[in-house]
Every structure is written in structure tokens, then in C-alpha cells.
Design a protein around this motif. Sequence first.
Motif, mmCIF file in Angstrom:
data_model
loop_
_atom_site.group_PDB
_atom_site.id
_atom_site.type_symbol
_atom_site.label_atom_id
_atom_site.label_comp_id
_atom_site.label_asym_id
_atom_site.label_seq_id
_atom_site.Cartn_x
_atom_site.Cartn_y
_atom_site.Cartn_z
ATOM 1 N N UNK A 136 0.834 -1.357 -0.050
ATOM 2 C CA UNK A 136 0.216 0.040 0.049
ATOM 3 C C UNK A 136 0.988 1.338 -0.095
ATOM 4 N N UNK A 137 0.104 2.447 -0.186
ATOM 5 C CA UNK A 137 0.859 3.846 -0.230
ATOM 6 C C UNK A 137 2.090 3.876 -1.090
ATOM 7 N N UNK A 138 1.978 3.201 -2.524
ATOM 8 C CA UNK A 138 3.006 3.201 -3.326
ATOM 9 C C UNK A 138 3.166 4.530 -4.064
ATOM 10 N N UNK A 139 4.050 5.244 -4.222
ATOM 11 C CA UNK A 139 3.911 6.686 -4.489
ATOM 12 C C UNK A 139 5.272 6.906 -5.245
ATOM 13 N N UNK A 140 5.233 7.792 -6.124
ATOM 14 C CA UNK A 140 6.450 8.272 -6.905
ATOM 15 C C UNK A 140 6.333 9.829 -7.150
ATOM 16 N N UNK A 141 7.586 10.455 -7.180
ATOM 17 C CA UNK A 141 7.612 11.882 -7.289
ATOM 18 C C UNK A 141 9.045 12.144 -7.074
ATOM 19 N N UNK A 142 9.295 13.660 -6.961
ATOM 20 C CA UNK A 142 10.581 14.253 -6.735
ATOM 21 C C UNK A 142 10.982 13.666 -5.424
ATOM 22 N N UNK A 143 12.370 13.320 -5.272
ATOM 23 C CA UNK A 143 13.002 12.952 -4.175
ATOM 24 C C UNK A 143 12.511 13.781 -2.854
ATOM 25 N N UNK A 144 11.992 13.276 -1.812
ATOM 26 C CA UNK A 144 11.773 14.105 -0.672
ATOM 27 C C UNK A 144 10.449 14.466 -0.709
ATOM 28 N N UNK A 145 9.716 14.271 -1.809
ATOM 29 C CA UNK A 145 8.078 14.637 -1.964
ATOM 30 C C UNK A 145 7.221 13.668 -1.465
ATOM 31 N N UNK A 146 7.697 12.230 -1.306
ATOM 32 C CA UNK A 146 6.775 11.235 -1.259
ATOM 33 C C UNK A 146 6.456 10.588 0.225
#
Length: 222
Positions: A136-146
Motif C-alpha cells: 500500500x501507499x505506493x508513490x512516486x515523485x521528486x525525491x523528498x516529496x513522497x
Amino acid sequence: FISSDGTANGDLTEIRRLYVQNGVVIQNSKTIIPGLDSYDSVTGAYCDAQKTAFGDTKQFQAKGGLTAMGKAAKNGMVLVLSVWDDHAVNMLWLDSTYPTTASASTPGVARGTCATTSGAPTDVEANAPNSSVTYSNIRFGEIGSTYTGTTGSTSAGTSVGTTSAQPTTTSAKPTSTSTTSTAPASTATQVKWAVELATPDPPSALLDPPAPTATLTTASAC
């Protein structure tokens, strides 16, 4: 995933992993292996040193290493998460002595405390036929933003955690989802990729010892 120029256009040069547990950001531990310098991330230098220290074939480097992997990532990759067992070598490469004919004192052979007789698919499938795990809570984005978290001290051999941003190869806004995987088929294939994921303890019948609930930011090996 860190690029050569800090943008999504640069070459992939480093893969760094960190954990967030109970609101504390924990950096990856450093290697402590005879003949191997101290590393806490996957780089070209680490891959070369690791293969040399363990006497392994440099297959990753032969296929283009991190640069080739970065190019493939730009073309798009699919995140695959599964529960599976190993009909080839009983997953001894993960948590036992492997190769089983080698001395456990040889660097890279002692991979865990499980017996070399453990992990047989017939045992796993008979004793835990209905195993499942939810990612769960699988996220992607700028480093430090997730993720959010505070700096925390950790045990010896692990550096202090931070939440400061670093160069990244992606500019997508944080996105999250979840998926559930059930017991494996005999043809299951291992794929370990994560930008960020949080999981509960895995079934003890499938992974010994169980890992704590944690946030994992990138996972890979040479």
C-alpha cells in the motif's frame, strides 16, 4: 534514482534507498565486507567492487549498467509486486548459505540464517497455500516529496537520516495506490522495484526473518 545532472534528462548514476519508520527517516546502512569499501547506495563503483569482492560475473555491467537501466526507465517500466516461491533453488540465495557447496566464510555466501534444506516450494505451498500480502501507499515523485519524517539516529553502521531533497530523474507529482498479491504460481518471476512502498510484515512462511513495516525508497541490485 539520481541522475548525472540532477534532471530527468541525465544518465542514471545512483540508486539510493531509505526507510521511514514511526516518522523517522533512516538512511540505508553501509556495507561492512572485507575487501569492499563502505557503500550505502548503488553506483557503478559499488557494482564493480561488489562483483569483484564476491567473485561474481559482471552481467549487469555487461548489459550497460546503470546508464542502460536509466535509458530503459525513460521508456517506461511496470512495477510488479508478488508473493512467490522458488522452484529453482528454494530461494536460498536470499536468506541461507548459497551456493550450498561453498564455504559460509567466503564473502557473499552467508546470506542469512535459514537452513539449506528450507524454502522448498512443496513445503511453502502445503503449509501456506492461502498466503497473501497487501502493498500500500505506493508513490512516486521528486525525491523528498513522497514522505515526511524527522531525522533520527540509528544503530552502528547506519548513517543519520535526513529529509533533504536530492537530484532526481523524475518530475511526476506524488501518486499513490495499493495492490494485493496472493500465493504464487510455480512460474512466478522475481521483480523487485519500488519508488516508495509500505508493507506489513510478510508471511513468515515465505520470508525468514520477517521485515518490519517500513517505507522503502528504491530497491535494486547490480
